[in-house]
Design an enzyme around this catalytic site. Structure first.
Site, short mmCIF file in Angstrom:
data_model
loop_
_atom_site.label_atom_id
_atom_site.label_comp_id
_atom_site.label_asym_id
_atom_site.label_seq_id
_atom_site.Cartn_x
_atom_site.Cartn_y
_atom_site.Cartn_z
N GLY A 116 0.83 -1.19 0.00
CA GLY A 116 0.00 0.00 0.00
C GLY A 116 0.87 1.25 0.00
O GLY A 116 2.05 1.20 0.34
N CYS A 117 0.26 2.37 -0.39
CA CYS A 117 1.03 3.61 -0.50
C CYS A 117 1.50 4.09 0.88
O CYS A 117 2.69 4.36 1.08
CB CYS A 117 0.21 4.68 -1.19
SG CYS A 117 -1.48 4.85 -0.59
N TYR A 118 0.57 4.21 1.82
CA TYR A 118 0.97 4.63 3.17
C TYR A 118 2.00 3.68 3.78
O TYR A 118 3.01 4.13 4.34
CB TYR A 118 -0.25 4.70 4.10
CG TYR A 118 -1.21 5.84 3.85
CD1 TYR A 118 -0.82 7.17 4.02
CD2 TYR A 118 -2.53 5.59 3.49
CE1 TYR A 118 -1.72 8.21 3.83
CE2 TYR A 118 -3.44 6.64 3.30
CZ TYR A 118 -3.03 7.94 3.47
OH TYR A 118 -3.92 8.97 3.29
N GLN A 148 6.64 10.87 -1.15
CA GLN A 148 6.69 10.09 -2.38
C GLN A 148 5.50 10.49 -3.24
O GLN A 148 4.61 11.20 -2.78
CB GLN A 148 6.61 8.58 -2.08
CG GLN A 148 5.23 8.16 -1.56
CD GLN A 148 5.06 6.66 -1.34
OE1 GLN A 148 5.99 5.90 -1.51
NE2 GLN A 148 3.86 6.24 -0.97
#
Lengths: 345, 345, 345, 345
Positions: free
Chosen positions: C148-150, C311
């Site tokens: 996942g991004c987080y 990011q």
């Protein structure tokens, strides 16, 4: 106190009506309908209204709208014309923010909105709700077709020129730009933040519903044949509309006289501000207010006049204008509840 | 009518004062000073005020501020303390929106603002202008140090917890986010649209001026030693502030009791809205209004409480709060001229 | 050339894969599936790809995905696990950008994603696709659960501290902020421009799916019990993620040593940039690139370290990371096709 | 490898050149000058370039620009013409992104840019850097005046119509909209986030520098007298330009023939995309790329054609176009280093 009902209070023009009414000294909000949100407190959907709007959405069936003095339709096209006859029969005034009562040309309505008109005889008595050009009819009306946002800017921008007969009415070009809230509060891909932000585009260039409405109204201002090329664009901002209006001059007229046409036309208008010749009005100078500002240009002192018009599309372009009409219909001071200073920055 | 003067009316807190005063029923605007813009009509710089503010900027030398009942300083740090003594001597009340009269700890002031304090004795009598925590002092004051925007959220968010002694005061973490208008109306690269838009960043993480102010005030609420880690961030929006406040619970307390602490603390406060437990307040629900909203969370029912606080940094975080103080100082209803419904969308 | 298929190419991670592949020298795009858009040229939906992506969407039934070397799932949770077994059996590698193969803890998966896991045995062999912490497993894998991004930011931000054992792992606080594209390309009210613009809010404060994933991975880096309080927020920007990570120091360590932990950990990493101590990384410095940047702070030289991580959520936080994994799985240079310089401004 | 120098690398066209060169396979960056930032690593000012651009800014005095093969001027107007003679004498090619070598009409230059032209004889040999209309001259040139951003869209949008003689050239109306980065990286109030965000305005309506440049170039395409009314507007987005071009048809021509004019004109152009008739190009479909997209409309099949043109103002409107010229001047493939796929979303 005027007892007010709102049909369709969940969209942007609906919540803008709620915001205005929460500060309007002569209004008592009776009902806000939403079939889908029946029973949900209005302030739960819109926490900005916590402590200021105490009622809940009610199903249209239970809303007792016939007990209101006036009902606003902040609904999709077609809803108001279905319900207006019953309300009017019960003595309730009706203001429709959609298109049902804007266009006297029923064929044009049916072509652009793709539905038959269900009450053509009521349409005939409807007043077009642009006070600056139609105030006396609005005062007497019990049924209002509130103007579209783009048409408001085009009419107020072209009216002094057309009335004075100084421009070639046959080839008007209106290059207009709107904030995204004009698209409404609908779950759609095209108006997602990630689609509409940091982006600019035209839409409906080959034809848009606001053209026939504008043409019909502009036609009342001149005996000349009116031709209009209207190009809408989408701006990555929430509120605001900027119309850049082009017209070729048909008569020899100097800039001071052009400016005087506008200043004379709007000198008593509380919501139309004619700025100094050569100004560049910004949409934010009208944000969250009912003001519309106009400025004139004459590039290179040539034969074309450029009229810049800005407004908040949700206020003067929609809900504020509707309340302005209501004030007139009920004999209130026209500016009642509408004197909010624009929010800048 | 209260005769009001504004020193430094060209910045964002200045124009916000002007917007509020233009709708305030008890205020008569006497003077707005700007050395640089002397003679320019205020509405020429801010066309949003056309027709609503008729006066021009005047040089501070000519402004006759001593004839005002109250003067607001919407100026850089250091200006108010230079002029306050003369005004106070003339019987004029003073409200400073900068930091000159916020910090009783002069050493801290001089460290963070990098200038000596020119009137320490006046500082002693200054009231800290946060009505919800210091109302009685404000009512009696003739000199107000209006709180910083971040400190307002941190104090109102932590106060009920500290007063009740239910958290570990020594390790508070405040992760705060502000709209760009908080940086003021200054010609700087870092806050250009092309720099700040579509971007997010922290700043001042290693130390920020609002820490000592907040620490000093929080210290009044508890006998425990207060430790605060404050991290500000810049959000690509014009107005709005969101503080995410973390605290470890030091006592066994259930969520209903936590919620009750806040509801009790603010039950009579017109500008503090305690939302239901577990809500996610959005900054836009306070836009252009003096409201501050709070919601509590207890993730995983663990030992940490999270307090979410939102406000409009220019209103409750600055100019609205200053007017709230003025209302108190002059015996007006505290909400006078401040009941604008937030602008949403 | 690697023959690539994409299942679900109409969302943001899908179109980001398409953008990257259009410039990747070793990829031949075989199929992009969309049941709904079957037959529509990809470049008709995404005109940004005109002239660069020539194929049309195809129905999943006709896509001949088994002829690909690798298939990416840019689909809702649950799709990949339904189709992965057949593809793997046909010798096709699979990279899932959703959550199907991220969590080894099936109970946690089923709790948070509210569906049974259909292939637990495949899950066991899946490699977690974070190259900086799991490179060797990725190289050998035929099935990847892309992070996942987080979680990507939290893991890379906390890893050096946890591995070195210098922080109290039991009370990590991660205050994270994401651009709106993280919510995907779905027709929803909450992410409309008029809702999400000029606004800031937290969401999922009481619990979020990315917590169990992060906890599971962080647990591999330390023998201590890991506790994480994760608070996500929505920022009005399209792309970008900023995580503000807090940790209490458990050992006496000076700032130079802290900085060295990070510089050593990432010195050979092409996509992780450790900035000078005390820097404030901005999300835009990673926009449209696979870079992730980290900076350390130690406010007031106290006992808490703050790690700032930025990011592009669609690149290093999703599609770029997936391509990085693909490069590793196929023995390419890890940076192939991923060296785009961030777009600033 | 081409040895490249940049004079004025701190502005937006400068950093965009740096971004492009960092990915250009045939360029070796020799020097980036900035008198003010002498000695500061480029990547310190622009962290997006960390690890990709290793040199520091150097004072113009020390930059050894005469050792370069080509020098780009990303400077204010007037700088290039002061330094070009020495560089050209040393055999260095020069590409100016400002206006010094755009206008052959020196009187117009001096009127609009308010400075005398210091090297009129060099101006005569300068090639106007719009490859699609002037490719052969660019190939042979040692000195390029790179087009303005607006003029690029107006020329490529009107050229096929003017060359074919199908429109009334005397009354062209170009309603153009630009992202804020077009105003450059200058500390100015008007382009602050809090001023330019959530706002839309026209500027320079009574006259703008890009008119004479466009008129001079359009005049080369037709024997008719060209008249142009050009209205620029500012859009709250970082990058992107949208020109809405109006022209009255002077000849009977059907839509297919109109479309064919454009498709024929640009069929071999790698950076001009003629979209299907009636399309609505969005600026974001060109973001961070050198593409320019065009679509035609004929509202109501009337006598006016509307040409919609979009580009990224910093790439095809500035730095990308300059690199395209460089590629031509040095005999490289025209697309070298310029094939970045637009960043969407």
């Amino acid at each position: 106190m005027i007892k007010v009902g709102i049909v369709g209070g969940t969209g942007y023009t609906g919540v803008e009506l709620l915001r205005i009414f929460a500060m309007h000294p002569q209004v008592q909000l009776q009902a806000v309908t939403s079939r889908k949100e029946d029973g949900m407190p209005v302030a739960e959907m819109y926490p900005s209204l916590r402590g200021r709007v105490d009622i809940a959405f009610s199903s249209p069936d239970n809303a007792k709208l016939t007990e209101c003095d006036v009902v606003f339709f902040a609904t999709p096209h077609g809803v108001a014309m279905a319900q207006a006859p019953e309300l009017l029969a019960a003595g309730v005034k009706v203001i429709d923010l959609a298109a049902d009562f804007r266009l006297q040309d029923i064929a044009a309505f049916e072509k652009w909105y793709k539905m038959p008109h269900s009450c053509p005889e009521l349409l005939k008595e409807a007043a077009y709700g642009l006070p600056e050009l139609n105030r006396e009819n609005i005062k007497k009306a019990r049924l209002i077709g509130n103007p579209g946002c783009y048409p408001t800017t085009m009419q107020l921008g072209y009216a002094p020129l057309l009335k004075a007969g100084v421009i070639d009415a046959s080839h008007l070009i209106a290059d207009c730009k709107s904030g995204v809230s004009g698209a409404g509060r609908k779950a759609e891909i095209a108006t997602l933040f990630s689609e509409a932000s940091d982006n600019f585009k035209a839409y409906g260039v080959s034809g848009h519903r606001h053209s026939p409405e504008t043409l019909e109204q502009l036609g009342k201002l001149t005996d000349d044949k009116v031709g209009l090329l209207f190009t809408p664009h989408l701006v990555p901002m929430i509120r605001g509309m900027h119309s850049t209006l082009y017209a070729r001059l048909a008569k020899d007229i100097d800039n001071a006289a052009l400016q005087a046409l506008f200043e004379d036309a709007y000198k008593d208008e509380p919501f139309v501000d004619v700025m100094p010749f050569g100004s560049h009005p910004e949409t934010r100078t009208t944000r969250a207010s009912n003001m519309l500002r106009i400025a004139l240009h004459r590039p290179d002192n040539g034969d074309t006049v450029v009229v810049l018009v800005v407004q908040d599309n949700l206020v003067k372009g929609a809900s504020g204008q509707a309340v302005q009409c209501m004030n007139l219909m009920f004999g209130l001071e026209e500016t009642t509840g509408l004197m909010h200073v624009p929010v800048l920055p």
